[in-house]
Write a protein that holds these residues in place. Structure first.
Motif, PDB file in Angstrom:
ATOM      1  N   GLU A  47      29.950  46.704  47.136  1.00  0.00           N
ATOM      2  CA  GLU A  47      30.865  47.003  48.057  1.00  0.00           C
ATOM      3  C   GLU A  47      31.532  48.391  47.464  1.00  0.00           C
ATOM      4  N   HIS A  48      31.676  48.604  46.279  1.00  0.00           N
ATOM      5  CA  HIS A  48      31.374  49.849  46.250  1.00  0.00           C
ATOM      6  C   HIS A  48      31.320  50.846  45.733  1.00  0.00           C
ATOM      7  N   GLY A  49      29.432  50.101  45.763  1.00  0.00           N
ATOM      8  CA  GLY A  49      28.770  51.629  45.280  1.00  0.00           C
ATOM      9  C   GLY A  49      28.226  51.576  44.371  1.00  0.00           C
ATOM     10  N   ILE A  50      29.068  50.375  43.793  1.00  0.00           N
ATOM     11  CA  ILE A  50      29.025  50.562  41.892  1.00  0.00           C
ATOM     12  C   ILE A  50      27.361  50.675  41.695  1.00  0.00           C
ATOM     13  N   ILE A  51      26.671  49.242  42.458  1.00  0.00           N
ATOM     14  CA  ILE A  51      25.372  49.146  42.179  1.00  0.00           C
ATOM     15  C   ILE A  51      24.285  50.180  43.238  1.00  0.00           C
ATOM     16  N   LYS A  52      23.437  50.888  43.725  1.00  0.00           N
ATOM     17  CA  LYS A  52      23.104  51.692  43.952  1.00  0.00           C
ATOM     18  C   LYS A  52      21.229  51.445  43.860  1.00  0.00           C
ATOM     19  N   ASP A  53      20.972  51.446  44.510  1.00  0.00           N
ATOM     20  CA  ASP A  53      19.191  50.884  44.427  1.00  0.00           C
ATOM     21  C   ASP A  53      18.617  50.151  43.156  1.00  0.00           C
ATOM     22  N   GLY A  54      19.066  49.183  42.572  1.00  0.00           N
ATOM     23  CA  GLY A  54      19.335  48.557  41.892  1.00  0.00           C
ATOM     24  C   GLY A  54      20.096  48.918  41.216  1.00  0.00           C
ATOM     25  N   GLN A  55      20.146  50.112  40.945  1.00  0.00           N
ATOM     26  CA  GLN A  55      20.708  50.365  39.145  1.00  0.00           C
ATOM     27  C   GLN A  55      22.595  50.536  39.403  1.00  0.00           C
ATOM     28  N   ILE A  56      23.037  49.660  38.437  1.00  0.00           N
ATOM     29  CA  ILE A  56      24.642  49.767  38.014  1.00  0.00           C
ATOM     30  C   ILE A  56      24.932  50.772  37.212  1.00  0.00           C
ATOM     31  N   ASP A  57      26.147  51.164  38.160  1.00  0.00           N
ATOM     32  CA  ASP A  57      26.725  52.038  36.372  1.00  0.00           C
ATOM     33  C   ASP A  57      28.067  51.711  35.860  1.00  0.00           C
ATOM     34  N   GLU A  58      27.373  51.446  35.144  1.00  0.00           N
ATOM     35  CA  GLU A  58      28.170  50.397  34.123  1.00  0.00           C
ATOM     36  C   GLU A  58      29.357  50.816  33.537  1.00  0.00           C
ATOM     37  N   GLU A  59      29.401  52.163  33.284  1.00  0.00           N
ATOM     38  CA  GLU A  59      30.321  52.948  32.963  1.00  0.00           C
ATOM     39  C   GLU A  59      31.288  53.362  34.167  1.00  0.00           C
ATOM     40  N   ARG A  60      30.732  53.338  35.219  1.00  0.00           N
ATOM     41  CA  ARG A  60      32.202  52.855  36.660  1.00  0.00           C
ATOM     42  C   ARG A  60      32.215  51.676  36.804  1.00  0.00           C
ATOM     43  N   LEU A  61      31.342  50.663  36.680  1.00  0.00           N
ATOM     44  CA  LEU A  61      32.132  49.258  36.312  1.00  0.00           C
ATOM     45  C   LEU A  61      32.974  49.222  35.451  1.00  0.00           C
ATOM     46  N   SER A  62      32.548  48.871  34.248  1.00  0.00           N
ATOM     47  CA  SER A  62      33.602  49.103  32.751  1.00  0.00           C
ATOM     48  C   SER A  62      35.187  49.055  33.418  1.00  0.00           C
ATOM     49  N   SER A  63      35.439  50.799  33.700  1.00  0.00           N
ATOM     50  CA  SER A  63      36.477  50.905  34.390  1.00  0.00           C
ATOM     51  C   SER A  63      37.055  50.399  35.135  1.00  0.00           C
ATOM     52  N   GLU A  64      36.084  50.028  36.084  1.00  0.00           N
ATOM     53  CA  GLU A  64      36.946  49.272  36.920  1.00  0.00           C
ATOM     54  C   GLU A  64      36.850  47.535  36.935  1.00  0.00           C
ATOM     55  N   MET A  65      36.694  47.030  36.128  1.00  0.00           N
ATOM     56  CA  MET A  65      36.990  45.585  35.554  1.00  0.00           C
ATOM     57  C   MET A  65      38.842  45.236  35.318  1.00  0.00           C
ATOM     58  N   LYS A  66      39.739  45.630  35.621  1.00  0.00           N
ATOM     59  CA  LYS A  66      40.974  45.624  35.479  1.00  0.00           C
ATOM     60  C   LYS A  66      41.265  45.859  36.766  1.00  0.00           C
ATOM     61  N   ASN A  67      40.457  45.861  37.729  1.00  0.00           N
ATOM     62  CA  ASN A  67      40.584  46.197  39.264  1.00  0.00           C
ATOM     63  C   ASN A  67      40.583  44.933  40.069  1.00  0.00           C
ATOM     64  N   ILE A  68      39.140  43.860  39.147  1.00  0.00           N
ATOM     65  CA  ILE A  68      38.750  42.839  40.113  1.00  0.00           C
ATOM     66  C   ILE A  68      39.810  41.386  39.425  1.00  0.00           C
ATOM     67  N   GLU A  69      40.561  41.022  39.830  1.00  0.00           N
ATOM     68  CA  GLU A  69      41.642  39.846  39.818  1.00  0.00           C
ATOM     69  C   GLU A  69      40.819  38.617  40.482  1.00  0.00           C
ATOM     70  N   ILE A  70      40.475  37.333  39.781  1.00  0.00           N
ATOM     71  CA  ILE A  70      39.753  36.300  40.312  1.00  0.00           C
ATOM     72  C   ILE A  70      40.985  35.359  40.634  1.00  0.00           C
ATOM     73  N   HIS A 105      21.980  39.937  36.830  1.00  0.00           N
ATOM     74  CA  HIS A 105      22.358  41.618  36.198  1.00  0.00           C
ATOM     75  C   HIS A 105      23.481  41.761  35.779  1.00  0.00           C
ATOM     76  N   ILE A 106      24.399  41.866  36.603  1.00  0.00           N
ATOM     77  CA  ILE A 106      26.063  41.704  36.818  1.00  0.00           C
ATOM     78  C   ILE A 106      26.503  40.909  35.316  1.00  0.00           C
ATOM     79  N   ALA A 107      25.369  39.605  35.354  1.00  0.00           N
ATOM     80  CA  ALA A 107      25.860  38.445  34.452  1.00  0.00           C
ATOM     81  C   ALA A 107      25.598  38.803  33.651  1.00  0.00           C
ATOM     82  N   ALA A 108      24.800  39.958  32.975  1.00  0.00           N
ATOM     83  CA  ALA A 108      24.221  40.195  31.699  1.00  0.00           C
ATOM     84  C   ALA A 108      25.072  40.936  30.988  1.00  0.00           C
TER      85      ALA A 108
END
Ligand code: DC
Length: 229
Positions: A47-70, A105-108
């Motif tokens: 939903e945040h465009g971190i996965i685009k065309d099947g590619q994960i922007d790992e750097e961005r996801l890593s920096s945004e993990m702090k926003n993911i409160e489950i 892929h995310i879980a890896a």
């Protein structure tokens, strides 16, 4: 009886969560679906465009993990907890085939697993918990008093997933679902970090030909034995 920790691991769509949530409501334990946590991270990334065309922007996801409160909030209508992302219920949105197609892929990713395991430890620190997933008995709670490893054939699991999705009105086709199940089995068992494998002290349950009621009785018995020991 003492409050124990119960770890249920196994392949995707093998009915782990049904058996785990049934046992939890029967014995008054907290149930945590750890797969829902990886799905929530995947939903966030999609939903945040971190996965685009099947590619994960790992750097961005890593920096945004702090926003993911489950968190999980028990839903009495469903008899099981709903998954929340930063206070918003995402239970339906994490169960789509699109999320299923990206979640392994995310879980890896090591930094994703590290954060999820941290949150899982926090949830389980009091005991009296049933958590299902892939690495619960091996990595998250290696000292769990009861460990179950669930299996069923890929065809049986694909059929269950198909029934689940069509019941929700999602248009899907059996061949795609079977491919997704087999692909996820492969990725989940071959990844470098915490791959899916049976803990040495886990009890194996092949539920390919068991009814939900038979499975429930089997699990209750396993719990009673483990809690008494
Ligand atoms: O149980 P599920 O199908 O909802 O899990 C979704 C994905 O999350 C699955 O492909 C593997 C991953 N997962 C994991 O790597 N570790 C866990 N403890 C739980 C799930």
């Amino acid at each position: 009886m003492k409050k124990i920790t119960i770890a249920i691991d196994g392949y995707s769509s093998c009915g782990k969560s049904t058996m785990a949530k049934d046992l939890a409501s029967e014995i008054g334990y907290v149930y945590v679906d750890s797969g829902a946590m990886y799905r929530t991270v995947t939903l966030y990334a999609l939903e945040h465009g971190i996965i685009k065309d099947g590619q994960i922007d790992e750097e961005r996801l890593s920096s945004e993990m702090k926003n993911i409160e489950i968190s999980f909030v028990f839903n009495p209508e469903r008899g099981r907890p709903d998954t929340y992302l930063s206070g918003v219920c995402v239970e339906n949105r994490i169960r789509t085939l699109e999320v299923s197609n990206h979640v392994s892929h995310i879980a890896a990713l090591g930094f994703v697993r590290k954060e999820m395991v941290r949150q899982q430890h926090r949830m389980g620190k009091e005991g009296g918990i049933i958590m299902d997933g892939r690495d619960i008995g091996t990595t998250v709670f290696p000292n769990a008093e009861l460990k179950i490893f669930v299996t069923a054939s890929p065809e049986v699991r694909a059929q269950r997933r198909y029934d689940e999705l069509t019941a929700k009105g999602e248009i899907c086709n059996m061949a795609d679902i079977l491919r997704n199940v087999e692909e996820r089995d492969y990725i989940d068992t071959h990844r470098d970090i915490s791959p899916l494998r049976q803990a040495e002290d886990a009890i194996v349950l092949d539920n390919s030909s068991l009814t939900i009621a038979e499975q429930k009785a089997w699990l209750l018995q396993a719990y009673q034995k483990a809690a008494k020991d």
